[in-house]
Design a protein around this motif. Structure first.
Motif, short mmCIF file in Angstrom:
data_model
loop_
_atom_site.label_atom_id
_atom_site.label_comp_id
_atom_site.label_asym_id
_atom_site.label_seq_id
_atom_site.Cartn_x
_atom_site.Cartn_y
_atom_site.Cartn_z
N ILE A 160 0.82 -1.20 0.00
CA ILE A 160 0.00 0.00 0.00
C ILE A 160 0.86 1.26 0.00
O ILE A 160 0.59 2.22 -0.73
N VAL A 161 1.92 1.27 0.81
CA VAL A 161 2.81 2.44 0.83
C VAL A 161 3.41 2.65 -0.56
O VAL A 161 3.46 3.78 -1.08
N ALA A 162 3.87 1.58 -1.19
CA ALA A 162 4.46 1.69 -2.53
C ALA A 162 3.42 2.14 -3.55
O ALA A 162 3.70 3.00 -4.41
N ALA A 163 2.21 1.59 -3.45
CA ALA A 163 1.18 1.90 -4.44
C ALA A 163 0.68 3.33 -4.35
O ALA A 163 0.19 3.88 -5.33
N TYR A 164 0.82 3.95 -3.18
CA TYR A 164 0.54 5.39 -3.08
C TYR A 164 1.36 6.15 -4.13
O TYR A 164 0.92 7.17 -4.66
N TRP A 165 2.57 5.64 -4.39
CA TRP A 165 3.51 6.36 -5.24
C TRP A 165 3.54 5.88 -6.68
O TRP A 165 3.79 6.68 -7.59
N PHE A 166 3.31 4.59 -6.92
CA PHE A 166 3.46 4.13 -8.31
C PHE A 166 2.15 4.07 -9.09
O PHE A 166 2.17 3.79 -10.29
N THR A 167 1.01 4.33 -8.42
CA THR A 167 -0.25 4.38 -9.17
C THR A 167 -0.72 5.82 -9.30
O THR A 167 -0.52 6.64 -8.40
N SER A 168 -1.35 6.11 -10.42
CA SER A 168 -1.81 7.48 -10.70
C SER A 168 -2.95 7.90 -9.78
O SER A 168 -3.20 9.10 -9.62
N SER A 169 -3.63 6.94 -9.17
CA SER A 169 -4.78 7.24 -8.31
C SER A 169 -4.38 7.39 -6.84
O SER A 169 -5.22 7.67 -6.00
N THR A 170 -3.12 7.16 -6.52
CA THR A 170 -2.59 7.05 -5.15
C THR A 170 -3.24 5.91 -4.38
O THR A 170 -3.31 5.93 -3.16
N SER A 171 -3.69 4.90 -5.10
CA SER A 171 -4.09 3.62 -4.53
C SER A 171 -5.10 3.69 -3.39
O SER A 171 -4.78 3.42 -2.24
N PHE A 172 -6.35 4.00 -3.74
CA PHE A 172 -7.43 3.84 -2.75
C PHE A 172 -7.65 2.33 -2.54
O PHE A 172 -7.64 1.84 -1.43
N ALA A 173 -7.91 1.61 -3.65
CA ALA A 173 -7.97 0.14 -3.67
C ALA A 173 -8.94 -0.45 -2.66
O ALA A 173 -8.76 -1.58 -2.20
N ASN A 174 -10.00 0.29 -2.31
CA ASN A 174 -10.88 -0.15 -1.23
C ASN A 174 -12.19 0.63 -1.31
O ASN A 174 -12.21 1.85 -1.04
N PRO A 175 -13.32 -0.02 -1.64
CA PRO A 175 -14.59 0.71 -1.74
C PRO A 175 -15.03 1.37 -0.44
O PRO A 175 -15.57 2.48 -0.46
N ALA A 176 -14.81 0.72 0.70
CA ALA A 176 -15.22 1.30 1.98
C ALA A 176 -14.43 2.56 2.28
O ALA A 176 -14.99 3.58 2.73
N VAL A 177 -13.14 2.52 2.03
CA VAL A 177 -12.29 3.69 2.25
C VAL A 177 -12.65 4.79 1.26
O VAL A 177 -12.67 5.98 1.60
N THR A 178 -12.97 4.42 0.03
CA THR A 178 -13.34 5.40 -0.99
C THR A 178 -14.60 6.14 -0.59
O THR A 178 -14.66 7.38 -0.66
N VAL A 179 -15.63 5.40 -0.18
CA VAL A 179 -16.88 6.03 0.25
C VAL A 179 -16.62 6.96 1.43
O VAL A 179 -17.11 8.09 1.49
N ALA A 180 -15.84 6.49 2.40
CA ALA A 180 -15.58 7.28 3.60
C ALA A 180 -14.83 8.57 3.29
O ALA A 180 -15.11 9.62 3.88
N ARG A 181 -13.90 8.51 2.36
CA ARG A 181 -13.07 9.67 2.06
C ARG A 181 -13.84 10.80 1.38
O ARG A 181 -13.37 11.94 1.34
N MET A 182 -15.04 10.51 0.87
CA MET A 182 -15.81 11.60 0.28
C MET A 182 -16.42 12.51 1.35
O MET A 182 -16.89 13.60 1.06
N PHE A 183 -16.39 12.08 2.62
CA PHE A 183 -16.96 12.87 3.71
C PHE A 183 -15.96 13.85 4.33
O PHE A 183 -16.26 14.48 5.34
N SER A 184 -14.79 13.98 3.73
CA SER A 184 -13.78 14.89 4.26
C SER A 184 -13.21 15.74 3.13
O SER A 184 -12.55 15.21 2.23
#
Length: 228
Positions: A160-184
């Motif tokens: 996950i730490v690596a994928a923050y950097w090598f993916t263009s999306s900064t690696s959410f890779a998780n629907p629950a985290v994605t939904v939650a992050r829209m509230f901030s």
């Protein structure tokens, strides 16, 4: 009377996902408060998330430590748990993640809920989410099916730490985290309009990862507890 094993799993997934999202959003807020350099902000955000993930998996793994509906669905597809239970665990993950976002906002004196204005879309970004989730499923179930669950926390967190950097999306890779992050509406946020595309790409990446897992590890290793 003690809670049932499945109830304990739901609580572990809710609490674990809440802390995971809290670490993602909270470290993002702290990073932007301490530095104006976007690279430094992303570095702080990725390291804090990875460190929290190691601790959470090591602590909760004996009960349940997926923190991710894609991982839970893949587990069900591999026969690890009933589909109904997978659905309920997914609900616990989404609820936990949303609570984590609210708490992170409140810790830093922000509104409990503030929908993000950070749009994340486009072919390259969506491809990044496919790649990120594909790799995550590969790492998780490669470790499980080859009998190396004792190193899984470090493998997943390192990825996950690596994928923050090598993916263009900064690696959410998780629907629950994605939904939650829209509230901030902070450094780690995602605009509500970008959420469906991200979740769809995560499901696609998860399905592709699952297909490769079935090819590479068609059976559980004899070293795993399930077959020992």
């Amino acid at each position: 009377m003690s809670p049932s094993p499945f109830t304990r799993r739901c609580v572990a997934e809710l609490v674990g996902t809440a802390f995971l999202v809290g670490s993602v959003i909270g470290s993002g807020i702290m990073a932007t408060a301490l530095s104006r350099d976007v690279g430094v902000q992303l570095l702080a955000n990725s390291l804090a998330t990875g460190a929290a993930l190691v601790a959470l998996i090591l602590t909760l793994q004996p009960v349940s430590a997926a923190f991710n509906p894609v991982v839970t669905l893949a587990e069900a597809a591999l026969g690890g748990l009933p589909w109904r239970e997978a659905g309920l665990l997914g609900v616990a993950q989404v609820v936990g993640g949303s609570l984590g976002a609210v708490v992170a906002n409140l810790m830093f004196g922000l509104d409990a809920v503030a929908l993000s204005s950070h749009s994340r879309s486009g072919g390259g970004v969506w491809l990044g989410e496919v790649v990120a989730t594909f790799g995550l499923v590969l790492v998780v179930f490669g470790g499980i099916r080859s009998g190396r669950t004792d190193t899984l926390a470090f493998a997943v967190s390192g990825y996950i730490v690596a994928a923050y950097w090598f993916t263009s999306s900064t690696s959410f890779a998780n629907p629950a985290v994605t939904v939650a992050r829209m509230f901030s509406d902070t450094f780690s946020g995602i605009a509500p309009g970008s959420v469906p595309g991200f979740v769809l790409m995560q499901l696609l990446g998860g399905a592709l990862g699952l297909a490769v897992v079935r090819v590479l590890w068609p059976r559980l290793s004899p070293l795993t507890p399930q077959e020992s």
